[in-house]
Scaffold this active site. Structure first.
Site, PDB file in Angstrom:
ATOM      1  N   TYR A  12       2.579  14.289   9.022  1.00 16.36           N
ATOM      2  CA  TYR A  12       2.410  13.033   9.751  1.00 16.36           C
ATOM      3  C   TYR A  12       3.657  12.172   9.501  1.00 16.36           C
ATOM      4  O   TYR A  12       4.108  12.038   8.353  1.00 16.36           O
ATOM      5  CB  TYR A  12       1.153  12.333   9.222  1.00 16.36           C
ATOM      6  CG  TYR A  12       0.935  10.957   9.777  1.00 16.36           C
ATOM      7  CD1 TYR A  12       0.569  10.786  11.107  1.00 16.36           C
ATOM      8  CD2 TYR A  12       1.099   9.833   8.979  1.00 16.36           C
ATOM      9  CE1 TYR A  12       0.367   9.511  11.618  1.00 16.36           C
ATOM     10  CE2 TYR A  12       0.901   8.566   9.486  1.00 16.36           C
ATOM     11  CZ  TYR A  12       0.536   8.411  10.803  1.00 16.36           C
ATOM     12  OH  TYR A  12       0.345   7.154  11.306  1.00 16.36           O
TER      13      TYR A  12
ATOM     14  N   ARG B 116     -13.089  -6.208  -5.192  1.00 18.08           N
ATOM     15  CA  ARG B 116     -11.929  -5.297  -5.200  1.00 18.08           C
ATOM     16  C   ARG B 116     -12.242  -4.092  -6.079  1.00 18.08           C
ATOM     17  O   ARG B 116     -11.968  -2.954  -5.737  1.00 18.08           O
ATOM     18  CB  ARG B 116     -10.654  -5.999  -5.672  1.00 18.08           C
ATOM     19  CG  ARG B 116      -9.520  -5.012  -5.921  1.00 18.08           C
ATOM     20  CD  ARG B 116      -8.118  -5.621  -5.990  1.00 18.08           C
ATOM     21  NE  ARG B 116      -8.045  -6.946  -6.547  1.00 18.08           N
ATOM     22  CZ  ARG B 116      -8.177  -7.242  -7.857  1.00 18.08           C
ATOM     23  NH1 ARG B 116      -8.385  -6.284  -8.744  1.00 18.08           N
ATOM     24  NH2 ARG B 116      -8.100  -8.483  -8.268  1.00 18.08           N
TER      25      ARG B 116
END
Ligand SMILES: *Cc1c(COP(=O)(O)O)cnc(C)c1O
Length: 386
Positions: free
Chosen positions: A103, A50
């Site tokens: 968007y 991660r």
């Protein structure tokens, strides 16, 4: 180095030291964790996937290089990248000025999540005129969020002028560069502090991975973004990192063809009796053609147009097409077409859509890299069958 050289080589030096396999392509490192010799520091520079993964790291170097920036970060989606930017730079009581023609998912994230749940205020303005941005700036404005060209109306804003206005007010500038791609536009040159991409689109380019990227040249900002990426965890997987890095290698070639085909289609549509308007920044008739020439090195492969007639007309036209898949998303090698009012922008309230100019007869096209004559013939027969 030239863009095309960076796109191929950045982050991918064959490793002939350590374990000299000599891989020319960075392998897909699936390991979730990395062994170390001593407790003090990770031997190979990686601890846990991660926080950092060799395949993702290679991609992140490539992403930085193609935007001519110092740092890149790869996320599990464009919206995950945007979320991390907001988490890193904003807090309760802050204010953001954003372009009104964004968007749809970005607008939903801003209004339904960060505004409704976390007390951050957003003003949406028509940023085609930088004065509109200036007027909305307040004492607590921390961020100006731009998209250029915009989705779906392919409008532009002057990044350099707006960055000047924002910086005078100590606000940062984020530019969503998804539509132009780094090949045709590099916002950091014009003063943007952060560039964000949905790599799902042109950067990966093959419609087979969902991902996002954040790029910056600012050390402090990078550290904040990296901290929040690790803290919140929206990282790109090793396999997707490999796919996106592979996509980048042909970005220059693909963008050239996307643009060439889009230009041919825009010209075909402009002269068509069943078309009321064409929105493409590469046409001299586009109201911001001069700005497009100054700010971009090409006009990309996205265009939209308005059909004459009613919504049923539009539906029939879309059904008649064979080569253009009726689908959301954009930037892949295959041509896609969609109806913003009922598809990508359905989450924007009707009144807001009308205000911005996204009407029911608007159709958005992501022009692929097929043979342009075949694409035009398909559009032509679909018009003919109306
Ligand atoms: C698709 C898109 C996004 C969102 O990206 P995802 O990868 O779908 O999360 C953001 N901005 C623009 C301009 C887009 O086209």
């Amino acid at each position: 180095m030239g863009f095309d050289t960076d796109a191929i080589h950045a982050g991918e030096k064959p490793d002939l030291t350590g374990h000299p396999s000599g891989d020319v392509v960075v392998p897909i490192h699936l390991s979730s964790t990395f062994a170390r010799r001593d407790v003090d520091s990770p031997t190979g520079g990686f601890e846990y996937s991660r926080s950092g993964n060799p395949t993702r790291f290679a991609l992140e170097q490539k992403l930085a290089a193609i935007e001519n920036a110092r740092y890149g970060l790869a996320f599990s989606s464009g919206l995950a990248a945007e979320t991390t930017i907001c988490l890193s730079l904003l807090k309760d009581g802050d204010h953001v000025v954003a372009f009104d023609d964004l968007y749809g998912g970005t607008r939903r994230l801003f209004t339904k999540v960060f505004q409704e749940r976390f007390g951050i205020e957003f003003s949406f303005v028509d940023a085609r005129d930088p004065e509109n941005v200036k007027e909305e700036i307040r004492n607590n404005t921390r961020l100006v969020w731009l998209e250029s060209p915009t989705n779906p109306l392919v409008r532009l804003c002057d990044i350099e002028e707006i960055a000047g206005i924002a910086h005078d007010a100590s606000a940062m500038v984020v530019v969503d560069n998804t539509f132009a791609s780094p090949y045709f536009q590099q916002p950091i040159r014009f003063g943007a502090d952060v560039v964000v991409h949905s790599t799902t689109k042109y950067i990966n380019g093959h419609s087979d991975s969902v991902g996002g990227a954040v790029v910056t040249s600012d050390d402090i900002l990078y550290r904040k973004l990296r901290f929040h990426q690790n803290a919140a965890g929206a990282i790109l997987s090793p396999f997707d990192s490999f796919l996106v890095a592979r996509g980048i290698k042909t970005l220059a070639l693909r963008m050239e063809r996307h643009e060439k085909n889009a230009f041919a289609i825009a010209q075909f549509l402009s002269g068509h009796e069943k078309v009321a308007a064409v929105h493409y920044p590469g046409l001299a008739s586009h109201p911001q053609y001069a700005l497009a020439q100054r700010q971009m090195t090409g006009f990309s492969g996205m265009l939209s147009f308005e059909l004459k007639g009613r919504k049923t007309h539009v539906k029939k036209f879309l059904r008649n097409l064979h080569l253009f898949a009726l689908a959301e998303s954009l930037g892949g090698v295959e041509s896609l077409i969609e109806h913003p009012a009922t598809m990508t922008h359905a989450s924007v309230p009707h009144a807001e859509r009308k205000k911005v100019g996204v009407n029911d007869s608007l159709v958005r096209v992501s022009v692929g890299i097929e043979n342009a004559e075949d694409l035009i013939a398909d559009l032509d027969q679909a018009f003919g069958a109306l």
